[in-house]
Every structure is written in structure tokens, then in C-alpha cells.
Design a protein around this motif. Sequence first.
Motif, mmCIF file in Angstrom:
data_model
loop_
_atom_site.group_PDB
_atom_site.id
_atom_site.type_symbol
_atom_site.label_atom_id
_atom_site.label_comp_id
_atom_site.label_asym_id
_atom_site.label_seq_id
_atom_site.Cartn_x
_atom_site.Cartn_y
_atom_site.Cartn_z
ATOM 1 N N LEU A 1 -12.026 4.352 -10.299
ATOM 2 C CA LEU A 1 -10.869 4.876 -11.035
ATOM 3 C C LEU A 1 -11.247 5.178 -12.481
ATOM 4 N N SER A 2 -12.031 4.266 -13.072
ATOM 5 C CA SER A 2 -12.506 4.509 -14.436
ATOM 6 C C SER A 2 -13.396 5.745 -14.484
ATOM 7 N N GLY A 3 -14.196 5.915 -13.442
ATOM 8 C CA GLY A 3 -15.055 7.084 -13.374
ATOM 9 C C GLY A 3 -14.282 8.382 -13.308
ATOM 10 N N LEU A 4 -13.066 8.338 -12.743
ATOM 11 C CA LEU A 4 -12.222 9.530 -12.728
ATOM 12 C C LEU A 4 -11.737 9.893 -14.128
ATOM 13 N N GLY A 5 -11.691 8.869 -15.011
ATOM 14 C CA GLY A 5 -11.162 9.082 -16.362
ATOM 15 C C GLY A 5 -9.883 8.321 -16.623
ATOM 16 N N CYS A 6 -9.432 7.522 -15.631
ATOM 17 C CA CYS A 6 -8.222 6.722 -15.800
ATOM 18 C C CYS A 6 -8.524 5.497 -16.662
ATOM 19 N N ARG A 7 -7.516 5.027 -17.401
ATOM 20 C CA ARG A 7 -7.672 3.844 -18.244
ATOM 21 C C ARG A 7 -7.421 2.592 -17.407
ATOM 22 N N ILE A 8 -8.197 1.538 -17.663
ATOM 23 C CA ILE A 8 -8.080 0.286 -16.919
ATOM 24 C C ILE A 8 -7.684 -0.816 -17.896
ATOM 25 N N VAL B 1 0.833 -1.211 0.000
ATOM 26 C CA VAL B 1 0.000 0.000 0.000
ATOM 27 C C VAL B 1 0.864 1.257 0.000
ATOM 28 N N PRO B 2 1.797 1.425 0.959
ATOM 29 C CA PRO B 2 2.654 2.621 0.863
ATOM 30 C C PRO B 2 3.583 2.584 -0.347
ATOM 31 N N LEU B 3 4.033 1.384 -0.754
ATOM 32 C CA LEU B 3 4.887 1.285 -1.935
ATOM 33 C C LEU B 3 4.110 1.728 -3.176
ATOM 34 N N GLY B 4 2.872 1.235 -3.301
ATOM 35 C CA GLY B 4 2.043 1.626 -4.438
ATOM 36 C C GLY B 4 1.748 3.115 -4.451
ATOM 37 N N ALA B 5 1.534 3.688 -3.265
ATOM 38 C CA ALA B 5 1.292 5.128 -3.179
ATOM 39 C C ALA B 5 2.519 5.901 -3.663
ATOM 40 N N TRP B 6 3.716 5.389 -3.325
ATOM 41 C CA TRP B 6 4.949 6.040 -3.792
ATOM 42 C C TRP B 6 5.039 5.989 -5.314
ATOM 43 N N VAL B 7 4.715 4.835 -5.894
ATOM 44 C CA VAL B 7 4.779 4.688 -7.349
ATOM 45 C C VAL B 7 3.822 5.659 -8.026
ATOM 46 N N ILE B 8 2.584 5.737 -7.539
ATOM 47 C CA ILE B 8 1.588 6.628 -8.152
ATOM 48 C C ILE B 8 2.039 8.083 -8.049
ATOM 49 N N LEU C 1 -6.370 -2.946 -4.268
ATOM 50 C CA LEU C 1 -7.765 -2.868 -4.688
ATOM 51 C C LEU C 1 -8.715 -2.919 -3.501
ATOM 52 N N ALA C 2 -8.279 -3.592 -2.419
ATOM 53 C CA ALA C 2 -9.121 -3.699 -1.226
ATOM 54 C C ALA C 2 -8.959 -2.511 -0.284
ATOM 55 N N ASP C 3 -8.016 -1.624 -0.609
ATOM 56 C CA ASP C 3 -7.729 -0.485 0.270
ATOM 57 C C ASP C 3 -8.664 0.676 -0.059
ATOM 58 N N GLU C 4 -9.470 1.089 0.904
ATOM 59 C CA GLU C 4 -10.451 2.151 0.676
ATOM 60 C C GLU C 4 -9.805 3.511 0.402
ATOM 61 N N SER C 5 -8.540 3.650 0.755
ATOM 62 C CA SER C 5 -7.891 4.958 0.576
ATOM 63 C C SER C 5 -7.310 5.142 -0.820
ATOM 64 N N LEU C 6 -7.343 4.087 -1.668
ATOM 65 C CA LEU C 6 -6.677 4.166 -2.970
ATOM 66 C C LEU C 6 -7.285 5.253 -3.855
ATOM 67 N N VAL C 7 -8.575 5.201 -4.070
ATOM 68 C CA VAL C 7 -9.208 6.149 -4.989
ATOM 69 C C VAL C 7 -9.050 7.592 -4.500
ATOM 70 N N PRO C 8 -9.323 7.902 -3.222
ATOM 71 C CA PRO C 8 -9.083 9.281 -2.759
ATOM 72 C C PRO C 8 -7.632 9.713 -2.925
#
Length: 711
Positions: free
Chosen positions: A585-592, A502-509, A539-546
Amino acid sequence: DPANGIARLVHVNQGLAAMVGRSAADLSGRPLLSLLGSDAHPATLASVDARLLAGEQVEVSLVLRHRSGTTVAAHTTHVQIPSVRTDSQFRLILFRDLSRRSSEQLLADQASVVESLARGRDLGALCHQIASHVETMLDSKGRCWIGVTDGRDRLEAVVTAGHDLDLVGGVLRLIMGAGDPTSARCVLVENLPTDLGVPLAEVGIYALWAFPALDGRRDQRGALVVAHQTEDIPTDDEIRFLDHLSQVIAAGIERAALEATMAHRALHDPLTGLPNRALIVDRLQQALARLDREPSSLSVLLVDIDRFKSLNDSWGQEVGDRVLLEVAGRLLASVRLGDTVGRISSDQFLMICIANAGFDASVVARRVIRSMRDPVTLRGGDELRVSVSVGVVAVDDANQSPTAVIGSAESALASAVENGRGRYALFDAGLRKRSVARHELEQALHSAINGGQLVLHYQPVCEVRTGRMIGAEALVRWDRPGHGLLGPADFIDVAEDSGLIVPLGAWVIEEVASNLSTWPKATDGRWPVVTVNLSARQLADESLVPMVTRTLRRHGLPPARMGFEVTESMKIDDFEAAIDTLAALSGLGCRIAIDDFGIGHATLDYLRRFSMADVIKIDRSFVAGLGRSREDTAIVSASMALATSLKLQVVAEGVENAGQLAELHALGCHYAQGYALSAPVPLDVTLGLWQAGVLVDPPGPPPPLSRPDRN
């Protein structure tokens, strides 16, 4: 009077005379027994005489006879006085009227006890405080016993006032079981059975004042009993006082029972009733301490219900709970008396087995696995088959911490799961070495995330028809000191299992967004699209989209320039949560994008569930066979047709040569990615490739498909 052995009153002051309603002159010369009354117990007086002759000062409660015929309770102090007359002995007796004890003092005692109850004082301490107040009120003419029951007809004597426990217990059981147990009463000792009455009389007890402790439902929870030195009954003030205190005892018992229930709930799993993680870890700590003191064998088994999350999602919580209860029961039936079974997480149980040296825990593990062979019968008669995987640790070092032991069990369990589930694995030296290395890797990765050791490489994605670069996939690298540059395969699994993903993925983004914010447009005005890989835990982390939303806004980045990839083969425990996250995420306009397409167990179902996807990425294993394998070519072709019908774009992964690129061009594939175009490279190299535009010449016509070698 030494002549006849009768003690007579030589002098009486006005205070004593007033206590008994007579004049001092009237009492002077009378026998002492006339003052005490005919019911004064000879044994008590004889005991006073003997102790005075031995040189003691004696204090004892006596009952005086009032002129009106009533009695007056008095506390007496007796002192032998030296005499100049050798034929006489003199005694000074001081009398204190106990009936004058004020109602105000009784109320003060009551208030003190109630305050103790309100402050949550321990039940035993509360009962001793009550007994002390009762005996102070009695002023030594009686002792207080208090007993409580456990609600199952078992008596626990809490206060015995120094008397024999068996004797007090017998009296309390008799009083609480005979007559009307819900009302106060006075029981004369002479009416008790001989085995109880005689011992009480021998210690100067002649009456029992019994007050029941009743709860709110009028059920008896205990009793307050005054063991009295006379056969008198309590006064009205004493009855009110003792009755009130007996109800305080009942309230204390109920509170103690509630606290015991709450303590049990705090340390036990509410569903199975087994010890929870806190309690089982404490039991393990005790077992380790015992191992240090006594030569014995200690084994720990970690039991995991295979695919329980999927089972719970598919069948519902009621069935999941039924499975947990059944598994808990079977585990308990698999161990010996003295072993401990606890539930430490939603689908895991810990078993602690203590035995003599030479005990083989694998026998228990096999017994546990065999116990799951019979299906679980559900409500309505349906049957559900459940299996478990078991990690086994034989503990030989008492200095290990419970956390370390459980960690070893987790490593053994992981080995059992990796080898196919439904089996057990023993923690050995090899697993220990790998466990230590994995732990060290986890700790180092934790420091690396915030320590500037992570870097991003980008692998370009090109348009097959033109060969021009249209974007890239971001791939994290770890520049680990002393180990060189590590790829994701060396640490992503550890990051996923430990939650560091989770923190690693946040760093990448964050890093990708920062890089994209300065990434220039192509010469023809196009902007690149960079995709980031997401794991099941993310994907299970509620904080990802915000978090993604904030990151894009902070860098002023249009969402369409960032994409996210999910691997078809990843283990997703909660599909609904994953779908909601990707849809957001798709709703934001990001590609999946669906990565590694075609190698999962339910490819078409994946497409149906993840209907928000824009891209499928055909797995490299199929691309590798293009031009050589009729089957691989057919699979890629079918994937293209499926994508076209669903209006999805296709990226072919793992393109290694021009022949594969030509085959993809012939099949109408949109995009390609692989070493034939570019390896993953640092940002500066990536920007150079982007500015160059075309990474490879447009492919020519594909070579003829060769016939596969059937030999």
C-alpha cells in the motif's frame, strides 16, 4: 430290474454313445454303473433314487467313463417314467457334455469380470459375480468359495455358496496356510482333518481346487476355492480361467484396500489421525439422535491451543506439528472409552462425551487443562509450555443441529479466552442469550453491507500550529433499523470474527474514494488526506491491495490522498503478511499511520517492523493527562522525539480542550484530532468544515504544568 435291483440301459441314443466312445448297440443292456464307472459315489446315486421315488425331477453332475479310459463330465437330468409293467420301473436320463464348454464363453466371462473391476464394482459384488461365472462353468458339479484376508492374517469369508460359514472359513484358513500358498493345487477332501473332511463329504464334496489371489508383490490376499463333487482335477482351460479370476479377486482386494485408505484420509486428519471436521460433525449428529432415543447426558468441549499461530510462526511448522500431536494424545488420554475426539481446525479440537444423566463435563475440562501442565519435549531436548482454553456445552435439546451446538461451544470458548486463556467456560443462559444476539447481529450486518444501511462520518484532523483542517479519519456507522445509529464499537468485533470485515472494509474504501473524487480543494490549493482503518483480517486478505489499486484508478484518485491506519494493539497473527500488505500500500503512494501508539506491548518493535509508516497517532489516554500528569506529558514528549528522529509525523488523538492543544503546540506536535476540534460528522458537514479552513484559533502559550496530586 426288480428281480436283482440292477438298473440296466434299455435304450441309448447316438449322442450318448459318442460321448463315451462306444456304439449304442454295445451299451444296450449294460448296467448303468458300467456307463458311470466304478468311481461313481453310491451316496449320490442313492440320493437320486430316493428323490425320484418321491416324485422329483433330479439334476446332478456325474462323470462318465470313456472307452479310452478318460472321463467325461456330464450334467444329467433324471425323470421317473410311468410303466404299464408293474414289475419294472423306467427312468429317462438326459446327458449334457460339460467338456464341450467353449473357450469363447470362458473368455466372455473373463471379460465381464474385468469390466466390473474396471467400473469399480464393490468387492463383495465382484466376488459374487466371479463365483457365479465359476459355477456356470462347472455346470452344477461344484460350488465356488472366495475368501480374502485383511493383510493381518485375519480371514474374511466373502462367498460361501450357501455352505456353513465356520466350515468354509476353516477350509479357507487351512488351504491358505498350508503347503505352498502361492500356487494352484487340488486338495482331496479325504486328506483333510476329520473335523473338516467329514462334513464336506456329507454334503457331496470330494475335492477342492485352490487358486491363490496374489498381489503385485506375490503376497497372498485371498483364495478362490472350487468345492468339487468329484475327485477330478481341473482341465487346462479351467486352470487358466480360474487362475485369471483369482488374480481379478486380488486386484479387487487391492482396490478395496486403496478405497478404504482414501476414505479414511477423507474423514481423518492426516497429522493426528483423529476424525476431521466432517466426521466429527457426523458423530455429533449421531450423538444428538441417540440423545433423542435414550436418556443420557451429552456434552461437547471445544479445545483451542492458546496462541498457536504465534507459536507456529516463531518455532516453525515442525514444532507446531509436534505440539498438535502431543495435545491430541493428551486429549485422548483425558476421555473415556466411547468418547470421541476430533480436530476441526488448525488449532482446535472437539470432544464429544456421552454418559449417564448427571455427568459433569467440567470435570473433563479441568482434566484437559491439567494435562497440559507438563511441557512438550521437542527434538533436541528443548521444552515448550502449551496451554489450552476450553468451551463446554451440556446439550439438553436433541433437536439442536450440530452447527448450533458447535456455535454454543465457540461462544463458551470465547468467554474463556476473554477471561485470560488457559481456563474453561461453561455455556449458560447468559452466554446463550448473548450468542443469539451476536448471531442476529451478524445476520443483520450481512444484509446491511449491501442494503444501504452503512454511512460514513468523518472526524477532521487539524494542524496544531495553525488550526486549519488538513484531512479526516473515515469512521463507519450503521443505521440499523430499530436500533438507531450504531458506532463501530457495537459491531466491528462481530464483523472481524465472522469475516464480514472484508466486504465491509471494501465498502468503506469504495465510499471514501467516491467522496474524495468530488471533494474540492482548499482555498489555498491543498487537497485533503482521508485515512481508513484496517483490521488484522483485512491485512491478511490477499485481495486488499489489488482492490485498493482498482478503486483508486476507477475514481481517478491519486494514492497520496488516501491513507490507512493500523492499530498497535490489534492482534496480528501473521506479521510477515501484514508487513507485506502495508509495504504494498505504501508502494502505491498511500500514507500509513500507526494508531493508538504507545499502548501496545512492543511499541518500539512495532515501529521497527512497520518501517514503511509515515505517521504515528498518540493514544488518547496519554493526551488526556497533558497538563495534569508529569508521566503522560513525558510519554508524549518522548514519542515526539522518537518520531522526529525517525522522520515521522505525529497526530495526537482525543484532544478535548484548548489546554491540551496548547501543550501539544509547545511540544511541537504536528497534528491533532478530537472533540475540541470536531466530533465525527456526516460528509456534508465535513465539507463545510473543509471549506471553512481553520477549525480553531491557533493555540497560545501553554499554562504551567501543575504538580500531580500524590495523595
